[in-house]
Scaffold this active site. Structure first.
Site, PDB file in Angstrom:
ATOM      1  N   PRO A  18       0.808  -1.201   0.000  1.00 24.30           N
ATOM      2  CA  PRO A  18       0.000   0.000   0.000  1.00 24.30           C
ATOM      3  C   PRO A  18       0.839   1.247   0.000  1.00 24.30           C
ATOM      4  CG  PRO A  18      -0.085  -1.158   2.097  1.00 24.30           C
ATOM      5  CD  PRO A  18       1.051  -1.678   1.349  1.00 24.30           C
ATOM      6  N   GLU A  19       0.400   2.188  -0.787  1.00 24.31           N
ATOM      7  CA  GLU A  19       0.992   3.512  -0.800  1.00 24.31           C
ATOM      8  C   GLU A  19      -0.080   4.462  -0.271  1.00 24.31           C
ATOM      9  OE1 GLU A  19       3.036   4.260  -4.548  1.00 24.31           O
ATOM     10  OE2 GLU A  19       3.005   2.130  -4.979  1.00 24.31           O
ATOM     11  N   LYS A  69       2.382   6.938   4.605  1.00 28.48           N
ATOM     12  CA  LYS A  69       1.836   5.582   4.688  1.00 28.48           C
ATOM     13  C   LYS A  69       1.663   5.126   6.129  1.00 28.48           C
ATOM     14  CE  LYS A  69       4.711   4.890   0.615  1.00 28.48           C
ATOM     15  NZ  LYS A  69       5.879   4.165   0.075  1.00 28.48           N
ATOM     16  N   ARG A  79      13.984  -3.889  -7.019  1.00 30.71           N
ATOM     17  CA  ARG A  79      12.568  -3.920  -7.391  1.00 30.71           C
ATOM     18  C   ARG A  79      12.467  -3.600  -8.859  1.00 30.71           C
ATOM     19  NH1 ARG A  79      10.911   0.861  -3.477  1.00 30.71           N
ATOM     20  NH2 ARG A  79       9.131  -0.489  -3.312  1.00 30.71           N
TER      21      ARG A  79
END
Length: 312
Positions: free
Chosen positions: A2-3, A61, A299
DNA sequence: ATGGACACCTGTGGGC
DNA sequence: TGCCCACAGGTGTCCA
């Protein structure tokens, strides 16, 4: 996972349901989810049980819920329950007896102001997320701790932030976001712009999806040194960031799989609006050139090699 | 300051 | 069917 948009969707779902609720029960199914709580499981339980949840606040966040301790324990301590979803965390609201959610790590039973009994379930596949009780402190600039949709005005906790989140700077949806301060930081950083966008101490809330999306819109290469970007162009980038985050909030965030859910266990709809992230090999919606994925910082970085070129 | 590697974890999906 | 590898929305720390 989640951002900011996903965390904000969770915050907005929690707030009306559990503000002013009293915690009646705490069940820790996996103590690894409390790794950021220094006092251990029993301390976590004892502090929460009987306390009142005063609001739900978010910065970047990070989420936190300031606690009203019961009269016999109300001292000088100003505490909050702090949550971070990590890569795979969910905060679900269930009625007692609702079918078990897989990978539930912590259950907090509350009695809402309406008298309704609700189960807050912290679900987390990878256990990079956490719950913890933390001391609240004054914000560095003396303004509000974070975003709480106007709730909390005039409350004692309004201008406080948990110590563990104090290093997180304001996010672009925060009413006190200071764009000029961010531009000044850009000008001093020789690092690639994506690295800077992901640095929660420069501005907060952006993760891998929304970094790639913002850079695609601004036609910037992820490795373009931040200081090499002109101020007008950097302003334009930050406006794209703000717009994308705001649009994604309206869509309830981005869901690809079972990893991100709102408090009711439903996904968000922003995935259909993506132009770069997870679009590897598909034609760029601007120029038709295939979107490329490069491994970067352990990533993936997704971009259009044709319209996002590194500039000298 | 800056960039890189890696640690923390589990689960899923693809290739063979 | 199984096995191995790559991959996943984050953060923090340690090292050149």
């Amino acid at each position: 996972m989640p951002e900011l948009p996903e965390v904000e969707t969770v915050r907005a779902g929690l707030a009306p349901a559990i503000t002013e609720a009293i915690i009646t029960r705490v069940e820790v199914l996996d103590s690894r989810s409390l790794k950021r709580h220094p006092g251990g499981v029993e301390d976590f339980r004892q502090t929460l049980i009987g306390s009142k949840i005063l609001g739900v606040v978010r910065r970047g966040k990070f989420l936190w819920m300031p606690l009203g301790l019961p009269a016999d324990r109300a001292g000088e301590k100003q505490l909050a329950l702090v949550g971070h979803l990590g890569m795979s965390g969910q905060m679900l609201l269930r009625t007692p007896g609702f079918e078990a959610d897989k990978l539930t790590r912590v259950i907090i039973g509350v009695k809402a102001a309406t008298g309704e009994v609700v189960e807050f379930r912290f679900v987390d596949q990878r256990i990079f997320g956490s719950l913890a009780i933390d001391q609240l402190e004054q914000t560095a600039d003396g303004a509000s701790g974070g975003f709480s949709a106007g709730v909390g005005q005039g409350q004692w906790w309004q201008n406080l932030i948990p110590s563990s989140a104090a290093h997180i700077t304001r996010d672009p949806l925060d009413p006190n976001f200071d764009i000029n301060a961010v531009l000044a930081k850009f000008a001093k950083k020789n690092s690639g712009i994506k690295r800077v966008l992901l640095d929660q101490q420069t501005l907060s809330g952006i993760g891998n999806i929304y970094a790639d999306e913002s850079l695609w819109r601004a036609k910037l290469h992820y490795d373009q040194p931040a200081c090499s970007i002109s101020t007008p162009k950097a302003k334009e980038l930050l406006e794209h960031v703000r717009q994308i985050l705001a649009d994604a909030v309206l869509e309830g965030g981005t869901s690809f799989d079972e990893q991100y859910k709102n408090v009711n266990g439903e996904g968000g709809y922003f995935a259909v609006s993506l132009n770069a992230y997870a679009m590897t090999g598909l034609p760029c919606k601007r120029c038709g050139h295939p979107i490329k994925r490069e491994t970067w910082m352990n990533r993936g970085s997704h971009f259009c090699p044709n319209c996002q070129k590194l500039k000298a």
